[in-house]
Scaffold this active site. Structure first.
Site, PDB file in Angstrom:
ATOM      1  N   GLU A  68      27.957  39.668  38.249  1.00 46.41           N
ATOM      2  CA  GLU A  68      27.950  39.956  39.967  1.00 46.41           C
ATOM      3  C   GLU A  68      28.781  41.538  39.856  1.00 46.41           C
ATOM      4  OE1 GLU A  68      25.736  38.359  41.271  1.00 46.41           O
ATOM      5  OE2 GLU A  68      26.482  36.553  41.827  1.00 46.41           O
ATOM      6  N   HIS A  82      33.381  32.617  34.784  1.00 40.75           N
ATOM      7  CA  HIS A  82      31.947  32.138  34.175  1.00 40.75           C
ATOM      8  C   HIS A  82      32.176  30.587  33.489  1.00 40.75           C
ATOM      9  CE1 HIS A  82      27.950  31.517  33.225  1.00 40.75           C
ATOM     10  NE2 HIS A  82      27.662  32.325  34.263  1.00 40.75           N
TER      11      HIS A  82
HETATM   12  N1  ACO Z   1      39.940  34.693  39.634  1.00 38.99           N
HETATM   13  C1  ACO Z   1      40.898  34.018  39.440  1.00 38.99           C
HETATM   14  N2  ACO Z   1      41.027  32.856  38.809  1.00 38.99           N
HETATM   15  C2  ACO Z   1      39.890  32.288  38.529  1.00 38.99           C
HETATM   16  C3  ACO Z   1      38.700  32.812  38.181  1.00 38.99           C
HETATM   17  C4  ACO Z   1      38.635  34.165  39.061  1.00 38.99           C
HETATM   18  N3  ACO Z   1      37.361  34.760  39.373  1.00 38.99           N
HETATM   19  N4  ACO Z   1      37.726  31.969  37.998  1.00 38.99           N
HETATM   20  C5  ACO Z   1      38.228  31.095  37.353  1.00 38.99           C
HETATM   21  N5  ACO Z   1      39.511  31.081  37.851  1.00 38.99           N
HETATM   22  C6  ACO Z   1      40.585  30.188  37.348  1.00 38.99           C
HETATM   23  C7  ACO Z   1      40.512  28.833  38.593  1.00 38.99           C
HETATM   24  O1  ACO Z   1      41.510  29.099  39.630  1.00 38.99           O
HETATM   25  C8  ACO Z   1      41.160  27.814  37.673  1.00 38.99           C
HETATM   26  O2  ACO Z   1      42.589  27.660  37.673  1.00 38.99           O
HETATM   27  P1  ACO Z   1      43.409  26.454  37.735  1.00 38.99           P
HETATM   28  O3  ACO Z   1      42.648  25.815  36.431  1.00 38.99           O
HETATM   29  O4  ACO Z   1      44.801  26.869  37.654  1.00 38.99           O
HETATM   30  O5  ACO Z   1      42.862  25.768  38.845  1.00 38.99           O
HETATM   31  C9  ACO Z   1      40.416  28.050  36.066  1.00 38.99           C
HETATM   32  O6  ACO Z   1      40.228  29.544  36.225  1.00 38.99           O
HETATM   33  C10 ACO Z   1      39.250  27.488  35.927  1.00 38.99           C
HETATM   34  O7  ACO Z   1      38.309  27.700  37.143  1.00 38.99           O
HETATM   35  P2  ACO Z   1      37.039  26.845  37.381  1.00 38.99           P
HETATM   36  O8  ACO Z   1      36.604  27.046  38.884  1.00 38.99           O
HETATM   37  O9  ACO Z   1      37.416  25.260  37.020  1.00 38.99           O
HETATM   38  O10 ACO Z   1      36.077  27.405  36.571  1.00 38.99           O
HETATM   39  P3  ACO Z   1      34.495  27.251  36.685  1.00 38.99           P
HETATM   40  O11 ACO Z   1      33.887  27.299  35.389  1.00 38.99           O
HETATM   41  O12 ACO Z   1      33.838  26.154  37.451  1.00 38.99           O
HETATM   42  O13 ACO Z   1      34.196  28.421  37.329  1.00 38.99           O
HETATM   43  C11 ACO Z   1      33.408  30.473  38.486  1.00 38.99           C
HETATM   44  C12 ACO Z   1      33.477  29.569  37.207  1.00 38.99           C
HETATM   45  C13 ACO Z   1      32.897  29.603  39.692  1.00 38.99           C
HETATM   46  C14 ACO Z   1      32.244  31.328  38.356  1.00 38.99           C
HETATM   47  C15 ACO Z   1      34.676  30.828  38.746  1.00 38.99           C
HETATM   48  O14 ACO Z   1      35.139  31.717  37.687  1.00 38.99           O
HETATM   49  C16 ACO Z   1      34.832  31.820  40.000  1.00 38.99           C
HETATM   50  O15 ACO Z   1      35.045  31.016  41.175  1.00 38.99           O
HETATM   51  N6  ACO Z   1      34.471  33.154  40.117  1.00 38.99           N
HETATM   52  C17 ACO Z   1      34.696  33.978  41.200  1.00 38.99           C
HETATM   53  C18 ACO Z   1      33.313  33.868  42.132  1.00 38.99           C
HETATM   54  C19 ACO Z   1      32.106  34.687  41.138  1.00 38.99           C
HETATM   55  O16 ACO Z   1      32.394  35.773  40.599  1.00 38.99           O
HETATM   56  N7  ACO Z   1      31.085  33.983  41.338  1.00 38.99           N
HETATM   57  C20 ACO Z   1      29.571  34.512  40.594  1.00 38.99           C
HETATM   58  C21 ACO Z   1      29.703  33.682  39.297  1.00 38.99           C
HETATM   59  S1  ACO Z   1      28.155  34.310  38.316  1.00 38.99           S
HETATM   60  C22 ACO Z   1      26.599  33.832  39.070  1.00 38.99           C
HETATM   61  O17 ACO Z   1      26.733  32.349  39.381  1.00 38.99           O
HETATM   62  C23 ACO Z   1      25.463  34.299  39.125  1.00 38.99           C
END
Ligand code: ACO
Length: 378
Positions: free
Chosen positions: A314, A255
């Protein structure tokens, strides 16, 4: 944040940028705490209804006076009225994924900034989604019962049976849990649209479009796919490691704001456990989810020690909505049922107190003289 010109800073993804003042909700990502207009989520989920929450969020944002009772009556009446729009559903709409079909039907509603428009939008999501799902399954839509609560009527219109008190309480807990959550992507979208003076229907439609992406509200369906693919507790670790090894993300984890466990996950898990006691959801499914959560968090910690990646809203949403009879392809639409009240409150707050939202971009394309010399070289 980095400087792009003198006195101009850029922050990719607007992380940590404050773009609005709000009385509506506060997300404390370090403590894992969510406040919804003065009340902690822990106190609301499990006791408040959808109507209580709409009243909480909308209070003071409309000229017309409101109480929980008048809102319940107005929502019931509006559900009955908007049902007429189901007659406009054609093959083209039915061929769309449920969230897109919902958007197409919502686009038929008149725009405005008053309470009537707000109530109509909140009622319409609850009527349109079950009707669309039934039509997509070649079943007849069920007309609303204006005397019921929004949660009870939604479930009745979905399944065609009278829901149990535990099922109604579970849907209320879900709708309350996800009603508002700071300046997330869809809520920000709603405020941007409202800041131009467009009406509430425009804000809700734009917000719904932002919600459907897999990085926002589109994750719970894939969470269920993941649990189905894992299948058994003993397969969890291998499956999760292989998925991450392919560079994929685990849906339902991570998140932008929470650095700890998302408090909404606990609220939903509690609702799920109450359903399990009633026998609506199988305990083995909940147990598998718990194992997947534990193993995934450990592996994510191992792979990303500098970034706390924990379970988000989620993950347990998927199990809860599945147990209530919503098909997985409709989960994003069900999210919209609850979040619409938050989008509307933010749109009103922005329209009443805010300014036109108009950030800047930094141009990194070619200058006309560079372009001319490039063309000469060719
Ligand atoms: N699984 C694996 N790796 C992850 C995940 C995940 N679920 N979430 C983040 N990371 C990693 C990324 O790969 C990234 O790694 P890197 O720096 O080596 O590239 C790092 O953590 C940071 O990720 P960002 O995308 O920059 O983090 P951000 O804060 O933008 O992402 C998000 C938040 C979009 C929710 C992300 O955690 C994600 O994609 N989760 C999976 C999808 C999900 O569950 N979405 C629902 C969110 S809740 C809602 O909106 C209601």
């Amino acid at each position: 944040m980095f400087p792009v010109k003198e006195n101009v800073m850029m922050k990719n993804g607007l992380e940590d940028v404050v773009a609005a003042e709000t009385v509506l909700s506060d997300v404390d990502g370090e403590a894992g705490r969510l406040i919804i207009r003065g009340a902690s989520l822990d106190d609301l989920a499990g006791s408040a209804t959808f109507e209580d929450t709409a009243l909480r969020l909308w209070d003071g944002f409309f000229e017309e006076p409101m109480s929980a009772a008048t809102l319940k009556t107005a929502l019931g009446r509006a559900r009955a009225e908007v049902f007429a729009h189901i007659g406009a559903v054609d093959e083209a709409i039915l061929s769309l994924p449920p969230v897109d079909a919902l958007r197409a039907l919502l686009a038929r509603l008149p725009d405005g900034d008053d309470l009537r428009t707000a109530v109509r939008l909140a009622a319409a999501t609850a009527v349109f989604l079950p009707a669309l799902l039934r039509l997509q399954q070649n079943r007849l839509p069920i007309a609303p019962d204006a005397t019921l609560s929004q949660a009870a009527d939604t479930l009745r219109m979905l399944t065609g049976t009278t829901p149990s008190p535990a099922q109604i309480a579970a849907l209320d807990a879900y709708l309350v849990t996800i009603c508002d959550h700071g300046l997330n992507a869809s809520t920000f979208t709603s405020r941007v649209v409202a800041s131009t003076g467009a009406g509430l229907a425009s804000s809700v439609l734009a917000a719904l479009s932002a919600l459907k992406g897999p990085l926002h509200g589109g994750a719970p369906g894939p969470v269920l796919d993941m649990l189905d693919e894992i299948g058994t507790e003993s397969s969890a670790e291998t499956w999760l490691r292989e998925t991450l090894g392919r560079g994929e993300r685990l849906m339902g984890f991570g998140h932008r704001i929470y650095k700890v466990r998302d408090p909404r996950a606990d609220a939903l898990k509690a609702a799920l456990q109450r359903l399990a006691e009633e026998g609506t959801v199988t305990l083995s499914r909940v147990k598998l989810a718990e194992v997947v959560e534990r193993v995934a968090v450990a592996i994510l910690r191992e792979r990303k020690p500098d970034r706390r990646l924990d379970v988000n809203v989620e993950f347990y949403t998927a199990l809860l909505l599945d147990a209530l009879g919503f098909p997985r392809e409709s989960f994003t639409g069900v999210f919209a049922l609850g979040r619409t009240v938050g989008w509307i409150a933010h749109a009103r707050e922005q329209a009443m107190n805010g300014r036109l939202i108009r950030p800047r971009s930094v141009y990194v394309g070619p200058q006309p003289d560079q372009q001319r010399s490039l063309q000469r070289a060719v």
